[in-house]
Design a protein around this motif. Structure first.
Motif, PDB file in Angstrom:
ATOM      1  N   VAL A 325     -14.062   2.304  -0.581  1.00  0.00           N
ATOM      2  CA  VAL A 325     -13.456   3.279   0.331  1.00  0.00           C
ATOM      3  C   VAL A 325     -12.507   2.563   1.296  1.00  0.00           C
ATOM      4  O   VAL A 325     -11.382   2.996   1.525  1.00  0.00           O
ATOM      5  N   ALA A 326     -12.970   1.453   1.864  1.00  0.00           N
ATOM      6  CA  ALA A 326     -12.111   0.678   2.752  1.00  0.00           C
ATOM      7  C   ALA A 326     -10.924   0.112   1.979  1.00  0.00           C
ATOM      8  O   ALA A 326      -9.800   0.052   2.493  1.00  0.00           O
ATOM      9  N   ALA A 327     -11.166  -0.315   0.731  1.00  0.00           N
ATOM     10  CA  ALA A 327     -10.071  -0.822  -0.101  1.00  0.00           C
ATOM     11  C   ALA A 327      -9.003   0.250  -0.283  1.00  0.00           C
ATOM     12  O   ALA A 327      -7.795  -0.024  -0.186  1.00  0.00           O
ATOM     13  N   ALA A 328      -9.443   1.470  -0.523  1.00  0.00           N
ATOM     14  CA  ALA A 328      -8.494   2.568  -0.708  1.00  0.00           C
ATOM     15  C   ALA A 328      -7.700   2.815   0.567  1.00  0.00           C
ATOM     16  O   ALA A 328      -6.487   3.060   0.523  1.00  0.00           O
ATOM     17  N   ALA A 329      -8.368   2.739   1.728  1.00  0.00           N
ATOM     18  CA  ALA A 329      -7.679   2.962   2.997  1.00  0.00           C
ATOM     19  C   ALA A 329      -6.606   1.901   3.229  1.00  0.00           C
ATOM     20  O   ALA A 329      -5.477   2.211   3.623  1.00  0.00           O
ATOM     21  N   TRP A 330      -6.947   0.635   2.988  1.00  0.00           N
ATOM     22  CA  TRP A 330      -5.963  -0.437   3.177  1.00  0.00           C
ATOM     23  C   TRP A 330      -4.796  -0.283   2.192  1.00  0.00           C
ATOM     24  O   TRP A 330      -3.642  -0.527   2.541  1.00  0.00           O
ATOM     25  N   HIS A 331      -5.119   0.131   0.971  1.00  0.00           N
ATOM     26  CA  HIS A 331      -4.051   0.346  -0.012  1.00  0.00           C
ATOM     27  C   HIS A 331      -3.103   1.441   0.454  1.00  0.00           C
ATOM     28  O   HIS A 331      -1.876   1.317   0.333  1.00  0.00           O
ATOM     29  N   MET A 332      -3.661   2.501   1.020  1.00  0.00           N
ATOM     30  CA  MET A 332      -2.823   3.592   1.513  1.00  0.00           C
ATOM     31  C   MET A 332      -1.900   3.119   2.633  1.00  0.00           C
ATOM     32  O   MET A 332      -0.742   3.544   2.728  1.00  0.00           O
ATOM     33  N   LEU A 333      -2.410   2.230   3.487  1.00  0.00           N
ATOM     34  CA  LEU A 333      -1.582   1.691   4.570  1.00  0.00           C
ATOM     35  C   LEU A 333      -0.435   0.850   4.013  1.00  0.00           C
ATOM     36  O   LEU A 333       0.712   0.956   4.454  1.00  0.00           O
ATOM     37  N   ALA A 334      -0.750   0.007   3.038  1.00  0.00           N
ATOM     38  CA  ALA A 334       0.304  -0.815   2.433  1.00  0.00           C
ATOM     39  C   ALA A 334       1.304   0.057   1.696  1.00  0.00           C
ATOM     40  O   ALA A 334       2.522  -0.165   1.761  1.00  0.00           O
ATOM     41  N   LYS A 335       0.802   1.056   1.024  1.00  0.00           N
ATOM     42  CA  LYS A 335       1.678   1.934   0.248  1.00  0.00           C
ATOM     43  C   LYS A 335       2.593   2.736   1.169  1.00  0.00           C
ATOM     44  O   LYS A 335       3.749   3.010   0.822  1.00  0.00           O
ATOM     45  N   ALA A 336       2.086   3.091   2.350  1.00  0.00           N
ATOM     46  CA  ALA A 336       2.905   3.821   3.320  1.00  0.00           C
ATOM     47  C   ALA A 336       4.097   2.990   3.771  1.00  0.00           C
ATOM     48  O   ALA A 336       5.102   3.523   4.238  1.00  0.00           O
ATOM     49  N   GLN A 337       3.981   1.660   3.611  1.00  0.00           N
ATOM     50  CA  GLN A 337       5.080   0.763   3.959  1.00  0.00           C
ATOM     51  C   GLN A 337       5.943   0.410   2.756  1.00  0.00           C
ATOM     52  O   GLN A 337       6.822  -0.432   2.844  1.00  0.00           O
ATOM     53  N   GLY A 338       5.656   1.030   1.620  1.00  0.00           N
ATOM     54  CA  GLY A 338       6.475   0.817   0.440  1.00  0.00           C
ATOM     55  C   GLY A 338       5.929  -0.178  -0.555  1.00  0.00           C
ATOM     56  O   GLY A 338       6.598  -0.505  -1.535  1.00  0.00           O
ATOM     57  N   LEU A 339       4.722  -0.688  -0.322  1.00  0.00           N
ATOM     58  CA  LEU A 339       4.145  -1.672  -1.232  1.00  0.00           C
ATOM     59  C   LEU A 339       3.090  -0.992  -2.103  1.00  0.00           C
ATOM     60  O   LEU A 339       1.917  -0.894  -1.755  1.00  0.00           O
ATOM     61  N   GLY A 340       3.543  -0.502  -3.251  1.00  0.00           N
ATOM     62  CA  GLY A 340       2.638   0.178  -4.164  1.00  0.00           C
ATOM     63  C   GLY A 340       1.859  -0.790  -5.030  1.00  0.00           C
ATOM     64  O   GLY A 340       2.170  -1.983  -5.105  1.00  0.00           O
ATOM     65  N   ASP A 341       0.844  -0.277  -5.709  1.00  0.00           N
ATOM     66  CA  ASP A 341       0.008  -1.108  -6.558  1.00  0.00           C
ATOM     67  C   ASP A 341      -0.744  -0.193  -7.533  1.00  0.00           C
ATOM     68  O   ASP A 341      -1.691   0.491  -7.139  1.00  0.00           O
ATOM     69  N   PRO A 342      -0.323  -0.131  -8.816  1.00  0.00           N
ATOM     70  CA  PRO A 342      -0.974   0.745  -9.796  1.00  0.00           C
ATOM     71  C   PRO A 342      -2.475   0.484  -9.924  1.00  0.00           C
ATOM     72  O   PRO A 342      -3.253   1.431 -10.113  1.00  0.00           O
ATOM     73  N   TYR A 343      -2.871  -0.778  -9.851  1.00  0.00           N
ATOM     74  CA  TYR A 343      -4.294  -1.086  -9.961  1.00  0.00           C
ATOM     75  C   TYR A 343      -5.081  -0.400  -8.842  1.00  0.00           C
ATOM     76  O   TYR A 343      -6.115   0.235  -9.072  1.00  0.00           O
ATOM     77  N   LEU A 344      -4.584  -0.506  -7.602  1.00  0.00           N
ATOM     78  CA  LEU A 344      -5.282   0.112  -6.486  1.00  0.00           C
ATOM     79  C   LEU A 344      -5.153   1.631  -6.515  1.00  0.00           C
ATOM     80  O   LEU A 344      -6.034   2.335  -6.013  1.00  0.00           O
ATOM     81  N   ASP A 345      -4.075   2.150  -7.101  1.00  0.00           N
ATOM     82  CA  ASP A 345      -4.002   3.592  -7.317  1.00  0.00           C
ATOM     83  C   ASP A 345      -5.190   4.039  -8.161  1.00  0.00           C
ATOM     84  O   ASP A 345      -5.790   5.095  -7.915  1.00  0.00           O
ATOM     85  N   GLY A 346      -5.529   3.208  -9.138  1.00  0.00           N
ATOM     86  CA  GLY A 346      -6.675   3.528  -9.986  1.00  0.00           C
ATOM     87  C   GLY A 346      -7.980   3.497  -9.216  1.00  0.00           C
ATOM     88  O   GLY A 346      -8.887   4.306  -9.477  1.00  0.00           O
ATOM     89  N   VAL A 347      -8.085   2.551  -8.261  1.00  0.00           N
ATOM     90  CA  VAL A 347      -9.289   2.488  -7.438  1.00  0.00           C
ATOM     91  C   VAL A 347      -9.435   3.769  -6.633  1.00  0.00           C
ATOM     92  O   VAL A 347     -10.523   4.346  -6.524  1.00  0.00           O
ATOM     93  N   VAL A 348      -8.317   4.241  -6.076  1.00  0.00           N
ATOM     94  CA  VAL A 348      -8.348   5.483  -5.293  1.00  0.00           C
ATOM     95  C   VAL A 348      -8.750   6.654  -6.173  1.00  0.00           C
ATOM     96  O   VAL A 348      -9.579   7.496  -5.797  1.00  0.00           O
ATOM     97  N   GLU A 349      -8.189   6.713  -7.367  1.00  0.00           N
ATOM     98  CA  GLU A 349      -8.498   7.817  -8.278  1.00  0.00           C
ATOM     99  C   GLU A 349      -9.944   7.817  -8.726  1.00  0.00           C
ATOM    100  O   GLU A 349     -10.494   8.871  -9.066  1.00  0.00           O
ATOM    101  N   SER A 350     -10.572   6.650  -8.706  1.00  0.00           N
ATOM    102  CA  SER A 350     -11.971   6.560  -9.149  1.00  0.00           C
ATOM    103  C   SER A 350     -12.957   7.059  -8.097  1.00  0.00           C
ATOM    104  O   SER A 350     -14.135   7.258  -8.390  1.00  0.00           O
ATOM    105  N   LEU A 351     -12.488   7.244  -6.870  1.00  0.00           N
ATOM    106  CA  LEU A 351     -13.373   7.694  -5.797  1.00  0.00           C
ATOM    107  C   LEU A 351     -13.695   9.173  -5.936  1.00  0.00           C
ATOM    108  O   LEU A 351     -12.914   9.962  -6.486  1.00  0.00           O
ATOM    109  N   SER A 352     -14.824   9.545  -5.381  1.00  0.00           N
ATOM    110  CA  SER A 352     -15.166  10.965  -5.314  1.00  0.00           C
ATOM    111  C   SER A 352     -14.234  11.638  -4.320  1.00  0.00           C
ATOM    112  O   SER A 352     -13.643  10.972  -3.462  1.00  0.00           O
ATOM    113  N   PRO A 353     -14.062  12.944  -4.403  1.00  0.00           N
ATOM    114  CA  PRO A 353     -13.195  13.640  -3.430  1.00  0.00           C
ATOM    115  C   PRO A 353     -13.600  13.359  -1.987  1.00  0.00           C
ATOM    116  O   PRO A 353     -12.734  13.222  -1.113  1.00  0.00           O
ATOM    117  N   GLU A 354     -14.902  13.260  -1.727  1.00  0.00           N
ATOM    118  CA  GLU A 354     -15.384  13.003  -0.376  1.00  0.00           C
ATOM    119  C   GLU A 354     -14.962  11.619   0.104  1.00  0.00           C
ATOM    120  O   GLU A 354     -14.480  11.460   1.237  1.00  0.00           O
TER     121      GLU A 354
END
Length: 376
Positions: A325-354
Motif C-alpha cells: 500500500v505504501a509502495a503504491a502511494a510512493w509510486h503515485m507521487l513519483a508518477k504525479a511528477q511524470g516518472l511512470g513505471d509499468p511494474y509499479l502500475d501492476g502493483v497498484v492494480e493488484s491491490l484491493s479497492p480498499e
C-alpha cells in the motif's frame, strides 16, 4: 533572515525498467551536459537546509528495501534558478552589530551600522553588506546600480564575497546586460581568494564550455576547490567526474568519498546515488537496509526518482518490511511528477479497492501538504 543556498544542481532523469537490482550510477553526469545553470552561493549568514516533510502513514510506517532497476542514460538538469543576488558575506569580529541586525531582519539598522563602519575606515565586509542590501532592496530601495558600486568598492578592497556577488550580477543580468565574460573573470578573482562557491561556478563554466573552451580538467580542478570548501553541489559534481574519469583519472574510492560528503549535507541527488551504491554494494559495503533508508530520506524531500525506487523497495520487501500500500502511494507521487513505471502500475492494480483507495488518499494528502517538497 535565511538566505538561499545551492541545491540539486544536477537532477537526473531515469527510466525505470523491470524489477531487479538497482544497477550502476543511475544519476551519473553526462560529459558535456548543456542543461546546467550557474547558481550562486557565497557564505550565507544562515544556510537554509533542504527539508522534507513526513507523509501520512499508510499501514506499517516502515518500508522495505526492494528491487529496482535503472538502465537509462542520465540527463542532468538544474533544479533551481540562479540566485537573483549574491548572499551576504560572513560577519567578522566577536561582536558585529551590522551583521547581527541583518541576520535578525533589521535591515535599516544593518544599513546604518554598516555605513558607520564604512565612514570610520576601509571596511570591505561592511561595503559588501551594503551592496547586499541594495541588491535585494532590504531596508533601502532596490538599486542594482548602487549595489554594484558598493560591491566594486569592496572587491577593490579585497572582498572575495563581493567579487562573487559581481560575478552573479553579471551572470544573471541584474541591473545590467548579461556579461558571461565579466562573470567568469569575477568568479576567477573570487576563487583566488578561496571562495568555494565561485570555484564551483567556474567548474560549471568549463564543464559546459560556456564562453570558454570546454575543459574537463579545469572543471574538475575547480570542483575540487569547491568540494573541499564544503559546497555540496561541488562534492557531487566531482564525485561524478571521478567515477567516470572525465578530466581526472578514475578514482572510485574518492568518488564515493565526495558522494558521501554531499549526501551528508542533504544533497538529495547524492543521497539517491549513494542509496543505489549502498543497496548494491557498489564501492561501499552492501547494506540494503541502509540503502532503503537513504531512498526514503530522498523520497521525503520530494525527489521523484527516490520515490520511485523506494516504492520498488517497499513492493518486494528487501531491507525493510514489505508494504504494498505504501509502495503504491510512493509510486503515485513519483508518477504525479511524470516518472511512470509499468511494474509499479501492476502493483497498484493488484491491490484491493480498499487498499488502493488508502494509497490514493495518502498520495493526495502528501501532495496537498507538501507542494514545495515535490521535485521532478
Amino acid at each position: 533572515m535565511r538566505l538561499p543556498v545551492v541545491r540539486d544542481i544536477f537532477r537526473a532523469e531515469t527510466r525505470p525498467q523491470s524489477p531487479g537490482l538497482f544497477r550502476g550510477r543511475s544519476l551519473a553526469l553526462r560529459a558535456g551536459a548543456t542543461a546546467l545553470l550557474l547558481v550562486g552561493l557565497a557564505a550565507p549568514l544562515c544556510a537554509q537546509p533542504q527539508t522534507g516533510q513526513k507523509p501520512p502513514a499508510t499501514g506499517a510506517a516502515s518500508a522495505k528495501s526492494g528491487n529496482g532497476a535503472n538502465g537509462a542514460k542520465p540527463a542532468p538538469a538544474p533544479a533551481a534558478p540562479p540566485a537573483a543576488a549574491a548572499p551576504a558575506p560572513t560577519p567578522s569580529g566577536p561582536v558585529d552589530v551590522a551583521f547581527g541586525a541583518y541576520q535578525a531582519g533589521n535591515y535599516l539598522t544593518a544599513y546604518k551600522e554598516a555605513m558607520k563602519r564604512v565612514e570610520a575606515g576601509n571596511d570591505p565586509a561592511a561595503m559588501t553588506l551594503l551592496g547586499e542590501l541594495f541588491a535585494r532592496g532590504y531596508g533601502v530601495p532596490y538599486d542594482p546600480a548602487k549595489a554594484t558600486q558598493w560591491y566594486e568598492r569592496a572587491a577593490k578592497a579585497g572582498s572575495g564575497n563581493a567579487m562573487f556577488a559581481l560575478g552573479m550580477m553579471n551572470l544573471t543580468g541584474q541591473g545590467k546586460a548579461v556579461d558571461e565574460t565579466a562573470a567568469q573573470k569575477w568568479f576567477e578573482q573570487s576563487a583566488k581568494t578561496g571562495n568555494p562557491a565561485a570555484a564551483y561556478n567556474l567548474g560549471l563554466i568549463y564543464l559546459q564550455g560556456r564562453g570558454v573552451t570546454q575543459d574537463f580538467t579545469k572543471a574538475a580542478t575547480y570542483f575540487k576547490q569547491g568540494a573541499d570548501g564544503g559546497v555540496a553541489d561541488a562534492q557531487y559534481a566531482l564525485s561524478v567526474l571521478l567515477n567516470a574519469g572525465n578530466g581526472v583519472p578514475v578514482d572510485k574510492a574518492a568518488a564515493i568519498k565526495y558522494l558521501t560528503a554531499a549526501a551528508q549535507q542533504d544533497h538529495v541527488t547524492a543521497e539517491v546515488e549513494l542509496a543505489i551504491a549502498t543497496f548494491n554494494g557498489n564501492g561501499v559495503p552492501k547494506d540494503e537496509a541502509a540503502g532503503a533508508a537513504l531512498f526514503r530520506k530522498a523520497a521525503l524531500a520530494g525527489n521523484a526518482i527516490a520515490q520511485n525506487r523506494y516504492a520498488r523497495v517497499l513492493s518486494v520487501g528487501r531491507g525493510a518490511p514489505q508494504n504494498k500500500v505504501a509502495a503504491a502511494a510512493w509510486h503515485m507521487l513519483a508518477k504525479a511528477q511524470g516518472l511512470g513505471d509499468p511494474y509499479l502500475d501492476g502493483v497498484v492494480e493488484s491491490l484491493s479497492p480498499e487498499d488502493r483507495k488508502k494509497a490514493e488518499d495518502v498520495a493526495r494528502k502528501w501532495i496537498a501538504l507538501t507542494p514545495n517538497a515535490v521535485q521532478p
